[in-house]
Design a protein around this motif. Sequence first.
Motif, mmCIF file in Angstrom:
data_model
loop_
_atom_site.group_PDB
_atom_site.id
_atom_site.type_symbol
_atom_site.label_atom_id
_atom_site.label_comp_id
_atom_site.label_asym_id
_atom_site.label_seq_id
_atom_site.Cartn_x
_atom_site.Cartn_y
_atom_site.Cartn_z
ATOM 1 N N UNK A 279 0.823 -1.218 0.000
ATOM 2 C CA UNK A 279 0.000 0.000 0.000
ATOM 3 C C UNK A 279 0.847 1.255 0.000
ATOM 4 N N UNK A 280 2.133 1.134 0.383
ATOM 5 C CA UNK A 280 3.015 2.302 0.425
ATOM 6 C C UNK A 280 3.560 2.676 -0.953
ATOM 7 N N UNK A 281 3.436 1.786 -1.930
ATOM 8 C CA UNK A 281 4.001 2.003 -3.267
ATOM 9 C C UNK A 281 2.860 2.138 -4.257
ATOM 10 N N UNK A 282 2.748 3.298 -4.884
ATOM 11 C CA UNK A 282 1.605 3.563 -5.755
ATOM 12 C C UNK A 282 1.712 2.872 -7.098
ATOM 13 N N UNK A 283 2.906 2.611 -7.567
ATOM 14 C CA UNK A 283 3.115 2.051 -8.904
ATOM 15 C C UNK A 283 3.048 0.525 -8.840
ATOM 16 N N UNK A 284 2.071 -0.115 -9.496
ATOM 17 C CA UNK A 284 1.983 -1.587 -9.430
ATOM 18 C C UNK A 284 3.190 -2.281 -10.044
ATOM 19 N N UNK A 285 3.836 -1.653 -11.026
ATOM 20 C CA UNK A 285 5.040 -2.270 -11.598
ATOM 21 C C UNK A 285 6.166 -2.310 -10.575
#
Length: 934
Positions: free
Chosen positions: A364-370
Amino acid sequence: MATGTRDPSDARLYRWRFGAVEFDEARHELRVAGLPVEIEHRPLQVLALLLRHVGEVVTKEELFDQVWAGRITVDHVLATAVGKLRRALHASGENRIATVPRLGYRLDGPVERVALGQRLGGTLTFEAGQPVPGREHFLLERPLDRTLGSEVWLARQPRSRQARVFKFSLDGERLSAIKREATLMRVLRDTLGERDDIARVIDWNFESEPFFLECEYGGQSLPEWAAEHDALAGWDRDARLAFFLQIAAAVDAAHGVGVLHKDIKPGNVLVRARRDGGWQACLTDFGNSRLLQPERLAELGITGLGLTVTTPGGDSSGTPLYLAPELIAGQPPTVRSDLYALGILLYQLLVGDLRRPMAPGWERDIADPLLVDDITRATDGDPVRRLGSVAALVERLSTLPRRRDEATRAAETERESQHAQHALERARTRRPWMLATIGVLGVGLLASTLFWYRSEQQRHDATMQAARAEAVVRFLSDDLIGALSPGGAGFERDPTVREMLEHAAGPLAERFGDDPATRGSIHAALGDAWRTLGDRERGADHLRQAAREYAQAFGDAADPTLKTRYSLVRTLAYGGTAESFAEAGRELEATDRLAGNRLHGENEVALYAAIARGQFHFQQLQVEPALEDHLRAEPLQRKLRPDDANMAALVRGAIADGMLRLGRTEEAITRLQAILSDPLLDAAHVGESTVAGHRIMLARALRGLGRYREALPLAQAAATTSERVLGADDYSTLVQLSIVASIHDAAGDCASALPIARTVRSRMAARYGAQRQATLVETGNLGFIEYDCGDREAGLDYLRQAERELRERYGAGNVAAHSFRFGLAKALVEQAGYPEALEMVDGLDVAALTAGDSTPGWEHRLRALRGRILMLSGDADAGRPLLREALQALQVLGTEAPAEMEQLQRLLDGGTAAGAGAGAAAGADANVVAEAGS
């Protein structure tokens, strides 16, 4: 003799000796039988305390107070330390540490000591402004780090203001670590050159206390820099990624020359300003690092300070937050464990918090799914599911913009397709026929808009395929079959397979001048055929041409091109020369770069890559990585190519062979029996010669267990089949004949063994050259049999030649060289050459010996040989325990010849028999370099 009294104020340093053990307190160095042994500092502190009170019980409380002073511990740490110490001393037979139940430990027996000097009192007492001991022109400025027994200080020259970092060690507490760091920094510098992203070691002092490393000042530590400059808060995601890629590039470069860092964390990353106004990351602190190929030190002319033989067991040194799960479980460190730590650091940089652990829900802390996927692939708890290298992570992060665009286009296509489908479904209840038509046309128009190029390409391909089919038919009917049929231009006699292959290559350019794809496929087939027939050079030429044709037709990174290049790697590896191995390594590295992320998926490129890498390692006798790669290939083959009998035979045979060479004989026999009973892998599908290869492996396994009557007919049948199918001088035929000779020799039938061994060596040299690895192995095999069968001088000459040239041409870790070195040591014992024999024994590796000859029990066999040499050279106190323990283990295994066991027992009982000769059980055989399939 030292009796030791409890005098905690005794500051003298000693060199202690007992039996074959020597412990130098000043250098903090333990040697067993003359060989340096590296274990952790705590067990050595325990040893020092026991030595100072030899013959007395040292209580657990005293050991905890003096060895773990001021540290919170758990009960088992003392037992663990004593266990490691006992294992380190075990090689010399010195089992002197006695456990006194409920009290403590006692070291028994006579001990000698020599005073070396005084230790520095207490703890380090450095202060700012103090000159650096031994470097008085530098003044200490401020401490950078402090741990028990070591300190790291920033120092400067008063006038020039030039900065240096000094890593101090008191009383050997961290001496091994800073020695190791000095060695590895030389490896990095000599192979990579001077780099801005790896901190340099300038000088060192390992002769007098305080020991230290003198390093360049690489800047502030990453946490200190981030706190002072608040830079992470001001950086966007791309800036943080660019900074991380600097760190990853340094780690990848170190991995590229075989150096694992093992303690990647923010505190071991330095940051300094660049001239262009940016910030430069710099990797530091290689004190816990590991060199994957220690033999490279000799190639570089570097003395291996701090890099010694390590005691068995896992290695969990490092910082807990960044330790990969497999390290905590006791497994050895790998490239993937460094990658795990980098993945944690990447997460922390992206969230801007260098202390945050990766707790559940971190995604949840990282917005970029890649980026979530990249971090997940780098930090997977299962190392097998992790990315295979730091380079793979760098490649993924470096191509994020392109990957985002591709993901956006794919998502847009999916959304529009779903929208059209939903519109169609809503309209079905109104005007079904008209609206359905509009819906279908809409979806079709969308597909046409997005994939118009593919449609045009398919129409072009359809036209090309028709012309290609006609050309292929004409090639087969006119140029090949017609020319080689009676009355044809190529017909003079009944043509052989080789003649047909030679003729097939002739008209390719003329017949397929404008079709590189077809030319490539035919060259690839010809390359595989020539390799199977044993002509590796001609096979490699065709595969090189096939790769060029495919690259012209489809591109350098297309699947057909990559698969052909991986086939070329296999063919070059089968060449068996130092030059062909070097070319195969370069080709493998280049092809892996082009393959990129496909290496980690479930696709045919990954399958071909795993097989090529497995064969590349296997042909160089690197058995463990070869087995790992083939085990990676097996599920891919079963899923992607389940009916490909030849590929299944190659992969499954290679796995069985790897297990056999690693001493997993029963597992290998089970697999081989399954292979030989599998209908997919019978002779009708894979050919008689492949089945013969599986039979010869089973014969080897049975020979290793002493089941000669079962092994011999299998080996003879396999060799007869290969000679009939492939020819008398074919590599596989010669290897199988050599195994037949080895079985005769092991069974004591010299009259049958010797002429076969001589014929094999002669034919191998004539066909493949005297300096090829396979020929040198057969030279050593002949040496064993000549020695066993009476001509000892000839046998020793062959063994010396094989051991020397294999080591010089193919590296000190060559498996066959180890096997022949062991055989030489046994022969020298019989000739009373005890000092030279002991020198031969030093450095022998149990895993390498097992890979050369899969007979179980090499650790006991090696211990028995050392014990025999020590006893015969007059050191019975050191030799007898080794020999007694080894004999007991070998008797349980039942793998040794009865005559040899009897001679060893007589020596142990007080006789003077030198023991058995070199013996077939002592060394390698031709299957050391036998291919797992072609």
